[in-house]
Design a protein around this motif. Structure first.
Motif, PDB file in Angstrom:
ATOM      1  N   VAL A  43       6.221 -22.133 -25.918  1.00  9.30           N
ATOM      2  CA  VAL A  43       7.418 -22.029 -25.082  1.00  9.30           C
ATOM      3  C   VAL A  43       7.408 -23.203 -24.109  1.00  9.30           C
ATOM      4  O   VAL A  43       6.378 -23.494 -23.494  1.00  9.30           O
ATOM      5  N   HIS A  53      11.810 -22.400 -27.347  1.00 13.02           N
ATOM      6  CA  HIS A  53      10.612 -21.943 -28.056  1.00 13.02           C
ATOM      7  C   HIS A  53      10.536 -22.602 -29.426  1.00 13.02           C
ATOM      8  O   HIS A  53      11.553 -22.985 -29.992  1.00 13.02           O
ATOM      9  N   VAL A 119       7.984 -16.748 -21.383  1.00 13.18           N
ATOM     10  CA  VAL A 119       9.379 -17.188 -21.511  1.00 13.18           C
ATOM     11  C   VAL A 119      10.082 -17.141 -20.163  1.00 13.18           C
ATOM     12  O   VAL A 119      10.750 -18.109 -19.759  1.00 13.18           O
ATOM     13  N   VAL A 142       9.245 -12.933 -28.336  1.00 14.69           N
ATOM     14  CA  VAL A 142       9.792 -14.179 -27.790  1.00 14.69           C
ATOM     15  C   VAL A 142      11.233 -14.369 -28.254  1.00 14.69           C
ATOM     16  O   VAL A 142      12.117 -14.697 -27.457  1.00 14.69           O
ATOM     17  N   PHE A 146      14.591 -14.445 -25.908  1.00 19.77           N
ATOM     18  CA  PHE A 146      15.555 -15.539 -25.947  1.00 19.77           C
ATOM     19  C   PHE A 146      16.953 -15.030 -26.223  1.00 19.77           C
ATOM     20  O   PHE A 146      17.921 -15.505 -25.625  1.00 19.77           O
TER      21      PHE A 146
END
Length: 172
Positions: A43, A53, A119, A142, A146
């Motif tokens: 990230v 990412h 993140v 992740v 996002f």
């Protein structure tokens, strides 16, 4: 389905800091023996609303991390950060991983698990409550984070759409 706000950003002159979220060793058994390779989930972010990412795969760990950083720089998005937190609650899902992020008062800190924490901190969010539900697979967590961050809306745009003052959006 909610409209995804894809505020793509070019890596250009940004000072990006990278964090390795997960490194996975992959073994392929062949007639001649075993061959090892590595995959790295990375990230990157400028801690000021821009985060990305990426996934890198290589025979060496360092090469995999480098490839992951290059891939992450291609997938940067702009996140609305307001006074160190996010403007509203958001829920998102990727595979079996579900994430919930909520704004928090100043001084709360980032209350989140490992993958989500990387993140959110890279995005520059300093006060947030987050919960990872379902799968703990770092890749899907992740991606779900996002997706949740890309669904966030700017308060100014919400005020314009509803034709009300910005103060009234938050104070009712």
């Amino acid at each position: 389905m909610a409209k995804v706000n894809l505020n793509k950003v070019k890596a250009g002159d940004l000072e990006l800091k990278e964090k390795v979220v997960a490194i996975n060793r992959v073994v392929k058994t062949t007639k001649g023996g075993r061959s090892f390779s590595f995959s790295a989930l990375v990230v990157v972010g400028n801690e000021n609303g821009v985060v990305g990412h990426g996934l890198g795969k290589a025979k060496e760990v360092q090469q995999a991390i480098t490839k992951g950083i290059e891939d992450a720089k291609k997938n940067l998005i702009q996140v609305p950060v307001m006074k160190g937190t996010i403007p509203h609650d958001q829920w998102a899902k990727q595979g079996a991983a579900k994430v919930l992020i909520k704004p928090a008062a100043h001084g709360t800190g980032v209350i989140a698990g490992g993958s989500m924490r990387a993140v959110l901190e890279s995005a520059g969010i300093t006060d947030v409550l987050a919960k990872s539900l379902g799968s703990a697979n770092p890749h899907n967590v992740v991606k779900a984070t996002f997706h949740a961050l890309s669904l966030l809306r700017e308060p100014i745009n919400v005020a314009k759409t509803r034709t009300i003052a910005l103060k009234k959006v938050f104070n009712g």
